[in-house]
Design a protein around this motif. Structure first.
Motif, mmCIF file in Angstrom:
data_model
loop_
_atom_site.group_PDB
_atom_site.id
_atom_site.type_symbol
_atom_site.label_atom_id
_atom_site.label_comp_id
_atom_site.label_asym_id
_atom_site.label_seq_id
_atom_site.Cartn_x
_atom_site.Cartn_y
_atom_site.Cartn_z
ATOM 1 N N ILE A 36 0.856 -1.178 0.000
ATOM 2 C CA ILE A 36 0.000 0.000 0.000
ATOM 3 C C ILE A 36 0.895 1.233 0.000
ATOM 4 C CG2 ILE A 36 -1.923 -1.121 1.183
ATOM 5 C CD1 ILE A 36 -0.950 0.226 3.776
ATOM 6 N N VAL A 37 0.344 2.355 -0.383
ATOM 7 C CA VAL A 37 1.062 3.621 -0.336
ATOM 8 C C VAL A 37 0.363 4.515 0.672
ATOM 9 C CG1 VAL A 37 1.799 5.657 -1.633
ATOM 10 C CG2 VAL A 37 1.816 3.414 -2.735
ATOM 11 N N ARG A 38 1.068 4.821 1.754
ATOM 12 C CA ARG A 38 0.506 5.642 2.818
ATOM 13 C C ARG A 38 0.711 7.116 2.483
ATOM 14 N NH1 ARG A 38 1.570 1.581 7.537
ATOM 15 N NH2 ARG A 38 -0.471 0.557 7.379
ATOM 16 N N THR A 39 -0.375 7.895 2.505
ATOM 17 C CA THR A 39 -0.332 9.314 2.152
ATOM 18 C C THR A 39 -1.080 10.119 3.207
ATOM 19 O OG1 THR A 39 -2.427 9.553 0.938
ATOM 20 C CG2 THR A 39 -0.595 8.491 -0.227
ATOM 21 N N PRO A 40 -0.958 11.450 3.193
ATOM 22 C CA PRO A 40 -1.719 12.276 4.140
ATOM 23 C C PRO A 40 -3.234 12.140 3.967
ATOM 24 C CG PRO A 40 0.075 13.527 3.169
ATOM 25 C CD PRO A 40 0.000 12.255 2.413
ATOM 26 N N LEU A 41 -3.671 11.609 2.820
ATOM 27 C CA LEU A 41 -5.102 11.423 2.569
ATOM 28 C C LEU A 41 -5.575 10.024 2.929
ATOM 29 C CD1 LEU A 41 -5.545 13.223 -0.871
ATOM 30 C CD2 LEU A 41 -6.426 13.942 1.332
ATOM 31 N N GLY A 42 -4.665 9.181 3.408
ATOM 32 C CA GLY A 42 -5.017 7.801 3.690
ATOM 33 C C GLY A 42 -4.228 6.850 2.805
#
Length: 366
Positions: free
Chosen positions: A265-271
């Motif tokens: 998965i790619v974790r981002t500030p948007l989830g």
């Protein structure tokens, strides 16, 4: 392939190899295809076009059209521009003001018998929708019509390749977009292979079947428009095409990779983003730390979403706004929002990611 450019380099006196106008560019076009070169001013796109036309000599590389070598720096080959059977359309039209529309168009085919010349002139004028204006003077027509006269004149000798150098840049925005669509239809109807130079993305997408993004003399990517937009191969391409930002992210492995693809998965500030089949493995970046490309159309306005963002500015575009947003954590985002969602600057709205193609780059890269 119909047009092949192999490792082309163009240098100007005093520029030096490191500052060559065109550096190691390769591309191909099939017969009847329309290619577009796009990039900022000084990126080398016009120099490359002029090299194909024979107006500039190659410092290295070769150019082949329909099996004929037109330029080969190593072999000392340079076919003169007039012998290449290439048509050109320029920004300034270059029409003869003292000649009628018909006389302008048939100027380059005066070697043909009179009847054949007239038939061909009327044929291409009809193709560009100006047969009714054959006897008029160019100044009696609009800028868009004058550019179509220039196109008809270039098509009249039946060139095997047509080159167009920013032909619409002197026209207003609405007219440029309409003419770009008309140009594509005309070229496809004529079956003409063409290479088009522009700095305008809307023109590039309206005209091109293949688009090349140039930067500092190099061709960063040569691809179809959809792939160029959704799967940019270089950070410059991702930044130059469309509206978007690079947000901090981290790729996290989720079990064993499947068939060499990322199971992560790619974790981002948007989830967390999960549609990551084409992402590199986490070990491609130190600690999996990277930046993810988030385009304006990847961000959806949703009041029920848990993530909130503050509207910093907005640009009205008719059917939609382009919002510039700021998360509480400080990251900037862009979002296309339907224009009936007319929120005020300073207001907090709910947003969520809807990313079909997750594209990542090294943090702080060029």
């Amino acid at each position: 392939m119909f047009l092949t450019v192999e490792h082309a380099c163009v240098s100007y006196p005093g520029s030096g190899a490191a500052k060559a106008a065109v550096q190691d560019v390769s591309l191909v076009l099939r017969r009847g295809e329309i290619g577009v070169l796009i990039g900022p001013s000084g990126c080398g796109k016009t120099s490359l076009l002029r090299a194909v036309a024979g107006l500039e000599r190659l410092a290295a590389g070769r150019i082949v059209i329909d099996g004929e070598v037109l330029a080969d720096a190593a072999g000392g080959v340079h076919v003169s521009p007039e012998a290449r059977r290439i048509g050109m359309v320029f920004q300034d039209y270059a029409l003869f003001p003292h000649l009628s529309v018909e006389a302008n168009v048939d100027f380059g085919i005066r070697h043909l018998p009179t009847a054949q010349r007239r038939a061909r002139t009327l044929e291409v004028l009809d193709l560009v929708g100006l047969a009714h204006a054959a006897k008029r003077a160019p100044h009696q027509l609009s800028g868009g019509q004058q550019q179509r006269i220039a196109l008809a004149r270039a098509l009249a000798p039946s060139p095997r390749l047509l080159l167009l150098d920013e032909p619409f840049s002197s026209l207003d925005v609405d007219l440029r977009e309409r003419l770009a669509q008309e140009l594509r239809a005309i070229l496809k109807q004529a079956g003409t292979t063409a290479l088009f130079v522009t700095h305008d993305q809307m023109e590039a997408f309206a005209v091109g079947e293949l688009i090349g993004v140039m930067h500092r003399g190099r061709l960063e990517q040569w691809d179809d428009p959809y792939t160029l937009y959704h799967r940019p191969a270089a950070r410059f391409v991702a930044d130059f095409i469309g509206h978007g930002v690079f947000a901090p992210a981290r790729i996290v492995a989720q079990g064993v990779p499947e068939d060499g693809h990322c199971n992560c998965i790619v974790r981002t500030p948007l989830g967390d983003l999960t549609d990551v089949a084409e992402c590199p493995m986490p070990d491609a970046y130190p600690g999996g730390e990277c930046e993810v490309l988030l385009r304006a159309d990847d961000i959806v306005h949703d009041d029920a979403a848990p993530v909130k963002a503050r509207i910093e500015s907005k640009a009205f575009r008719g059917a939609e706004f382009l919002y510039t947003l700021r998360l509480a954590s400080g990251e900037k985002l862009l979002a296309h929002v339907p224009s009936h969602h007319d929120h005020q600057i300073g207001e907090w709205i709910g947003i969520r990611p809807e990313v079909d193609h997750v594209v990542t780059f090294q943090r702080g890269g060029d």
